[in-house]
Scaffold this active site. Structure first.
Site, PDB file in Angstrom:
ATOM      1  N   LYS A 253       6.346 -22.898 -18.153  1.00  0.00           N
ATOM      2  CA  LYS A 253       5.115 -22.396 -18.774  1.00  0.00           C
ATOM      3  C   LYS A 253       5.406 -21.007 -19.334  1.00  0.00           C
ATOM      4  O   LYS A 253       5.788 -20.096 -18.611  1.00  0.00           O
ATOM      5  CB  LYS A 253       3.982 -22.309 -17.748  1.00  0.00           C
ATOM      6  CG  LYS A 253       2.644 -21.887 -18.361  1.00  0.00           C
ATOM      7  CD  LYS A 253       1.550 -21.807 -17.321  1.00  0.00           C
ATOM      8  CE  LYS A 253       1.454 -20.477 -16.645  1.00  0.00           C
ATOM      9  NZ  LYS A 253       0.895 -19.376 -17.413  1.00  0.00           N
TER      10      LYS A 253
ATOM     11  N   ASP B 104       1.323 -21.503 -23.039  1.00  0.00           N
ATOM     12  CA  ASP B 104       0.047 -21.061 -22.468  1.00  0.00           C
ATOM     13  C   ASP B 104      -0.445 -19.824 -23.209  1.00  0.00           C
ATOM     14  O   ASP B 104      -0.377 -18.716 -22.698  1.00  0.00           O
ATOM     15  CB  ASP B 104       0.263 -20.783 -20.967  1.00  0.00           C
ATOM     16  CG  ASP B 104      -1.030 -20.414 -20.271  1.00  0.00           C
ATOM     17  OD1 ASP B 104      -2.113 -20.765 -20.785  1.00  0.00           O
ATOM     18  OD2 ASP B 104      -0.964 -19.772 -19.204  1.00  0.00           O
TER      19      ASP B 104
ATOM     20  N   LYS C 159      -3.564 -19.648 -24.546  1.00  0.00           N
ATOM     21  CA  LYS C 159      -5.032 -19.565 -24.358  1.00  0.00           C
ATOM     22  C   LYS C 159      -5.738 -19.185 -25.663  1.00  0.00           C
ATOM     23  O   LYS C 159      -6.437 -18.172 -25.751  1.00  0.00           O
ATOM     24  CB  LYS C 159      -5.363 -18.570 -23.251  1.00  0.00           C
ATOM     25  CG  LYS C 159      -4.817 -18.980 -21.883  1.00  0.00           C
ATOM     26  CD  LYS C 159      -5.328 -18.083 -20.784  1.00  0.00           C
ATOM     27  CE  LYS C 159      -4.894 -18.538 -19.412  1.00  0.00           C
ATOM     28  NZ  LYS C 159      -3.451 -18.403 -19.147  1.00  0.00           N
TER      29      LYS C 159
ATOM     30  N   ASP D  66     -10.641 -18.578 -30.942  1.00  0.00           N
ATOM     31  CA  ASP D  66     -11.012 -17.916 -32.203  1.00  0.00           C
ATOM     32  C   ASP D  66     -11.933 -18.870 -32.947  1.00  0.00           C
ATOM     33  O   ASP D  66     -12.379 -19.866 -32.382  1.00  0.00           O
ATOM     34  CB  ASP D  66      -9.734 -17.597 -33.015  1.00  0.00           C
ATOM     35  CG  ASP D  66      -9.901 -16.358 -33.896  1.00  0.00           C
ATOM     36  OD1 ASP D  66     -10.907 -16.284 -34.638  1.00  0.00           O
ATOM     37  OD2 ASP D  66      -9.028 -15.484 -33.851  1.00  0.00           O
TER      38      ASP D  66
ATOM     39  N   THR E  51      -9.788 -17.934 -12.817  1.00  0.00           N
ATOM     40  CA  THR E  51     -10.042 -17.721 -11.381  1.00  0.00           C
ATOM     41  C   THR E  51     -10.159 -16.233 -11.045  1.00  0.00           C
ATOM     42  O   THR E  51     -10.533 -15.882  -9.940  1.00  0.00           O
ATOM     43  CB  THR E  51      -8.949 -18.381 -10.529  1.00  0.00           C
ATOM     44  OG1 THR E  51      -7.688 -18.079 -11.124  1.00  0.00           O
ATOM     45  CG2 THR E  51      -9.124 -19.868 -10.449  1.00  0.00           C
TER      46      THR E  51
ATOM     47  N   ARG F  32       6.103 -16.931  -9.326  1.00  0.00           N
ATOM     48  CA  ARG F  32       6.874 -16.020  -8.480  1.00  0.00           C
ATOM     49  C   ARG F  32       7.562 -16.635  -7.267  1.00  0.00           C
ATOM     50  O   ARG F  32       8.669 -16.199  -6.922  1.00  0.00           O
ATOM     51  CB  ARG F  32       5.995 -14.825  -8.078  1.00  0.00           C
ATOM     52  CG  ARG F  32       5.738 -13.903  -9.267  1.00  0.00           C
ATOM     53  CD  ARG F  32       4.571 -12.995  -9.026  1.00  0.00           C
ATOM     54  NE  ARG F  32       3.318 -13.730  -8.986  1.00  0.00           N
ATOM     55  CZ  ARG F  32       2.136 -13.193  -8.740  1.00  0.00           C
ATOM     56  NH1 ARG F  32       2.049 -11.902  -8.501  1.00  0.00           N
ATOM     57  NH2 ARG F  32       1.046 -13.937  -8.732  1.00  0.00           N
TER      58      ARG F  32
END
Ligand code: C5P
Length: 241
Positions: A35, A62, A64, A67, A126, A217
């Site tokens: 990603k 990704d 996002k 517009d 989130t 991570r």
């Protein structure tokens, strides 16, 4: 054992191209894809995406997108030649924007004779709690806002959504088996939680019905990233999910 493809999308959140190329080269056989987000894309652009794609692993772009419909459609068309397996757009961009993105993906894939990228709608970040949602005039109950946006995504022709682990089971029941669910905040129980608040293990997220598990991570910052990715892949295999 299961024949299911590896559901792990490893988040490569770095601007450092050389490091990302080395890391993804080592990880490619143990993950289902990578990603790549705004940090990597901002620093390295399309050339950076092509470099990671040379590992042969599927890419989730990704970015996002959010517009006006015409602009998002243009952005999707510009991204299709990079051959991402997945592209994210903000579900709150509205029905016309989502439909324009879906149509643009189809059209560009046809005209370049390439596979159509799957489009996923970002529902509720989130990082937003009830007070934040109220501030921006949205339904303060994240669950009902997620349901509403997921319905809009499906209705507008998107392939699925990005959601938290808390929502997997309900969305899977409501939207059926073929609606794709991509879930961040996934942590094996042998690693640290970092800044993720609501976490789920990879096997549990799969059992609940997630298609893609975003894990950054715990893999990329491990002392031995390939060993961490392999351990996750083996645990998923052993859990038969
Ligand atoms: O390192 P970690 O596994 O926490 O990385 C998670 C990835 O998923 C990051 O790229 C982060 O931006 C993204 N993400 C998230 N939570 C969301 C949406 C996206 O952690 N709600």
């Amino acid at each position: 054992m299961t024949d299911a493809p590896n559901p792990v999308l490893c988040a490569i959140d770095t601007p450092a191209m050389e490091m990302a190329v080395k890391l993804t080269g080592e990880l490619a056989r143990w993950v289902g894809g990578f990603k790549l987000g705004l940090e990597f894309f901002g620093a390295n652009g399309p050339e950076g995406i092509r470099a990671i794609a040379r590992t042969g692993a599927p890419i989730c772009l990704d970015l996002k997108l959010h517009d006006i419909p015409n602009t998002v459609a243009g952005a999707v068309k510009a991204l299709v030649p990079l051959q991402p397996a997945l592209i994210t757009v903000h579900a709150s961009g509205g029905r016309a924007m989502l439909a324009a993105a879906a149509a643009a993906a189809k059209e560009a894939a046809n005209s370049h004779d390439l596979p159509r990228p799957r489009l996923l709608g970002v529902t509720v970040m989130t990082s937003l709690d009830e007070a934040d949602l109220r501030d921006i005039g949205q339904d303060p109950l994240p669950g009902s806002q997620v349901d509403r946006l997921a319905f809009l995504c499906q209705d507008a022709g998107l392939d699925g959504v990005v959601c938290s682990a808390l929502e997997i089971e309900r969305l899977r029941r409501r939207f059926g088996r073929s609606f794709l669910l991509m879930v961040p905040g996934v942590r094996p129980d042998w690693t640290t939680q970092d800044d993720q608040k609501r976490i789920t293990t990879p096997a549990e997220a799969r059992r609940l019905g997630a298609d893609y598990l975003v894990i950054g991570r715990p893999i990329t910052r491990a002392t031995d990233p390939a060993a961490a990715a392999k351990r996750i892949a083996k645990e998923l295999e052993a859990a038969q999910v």
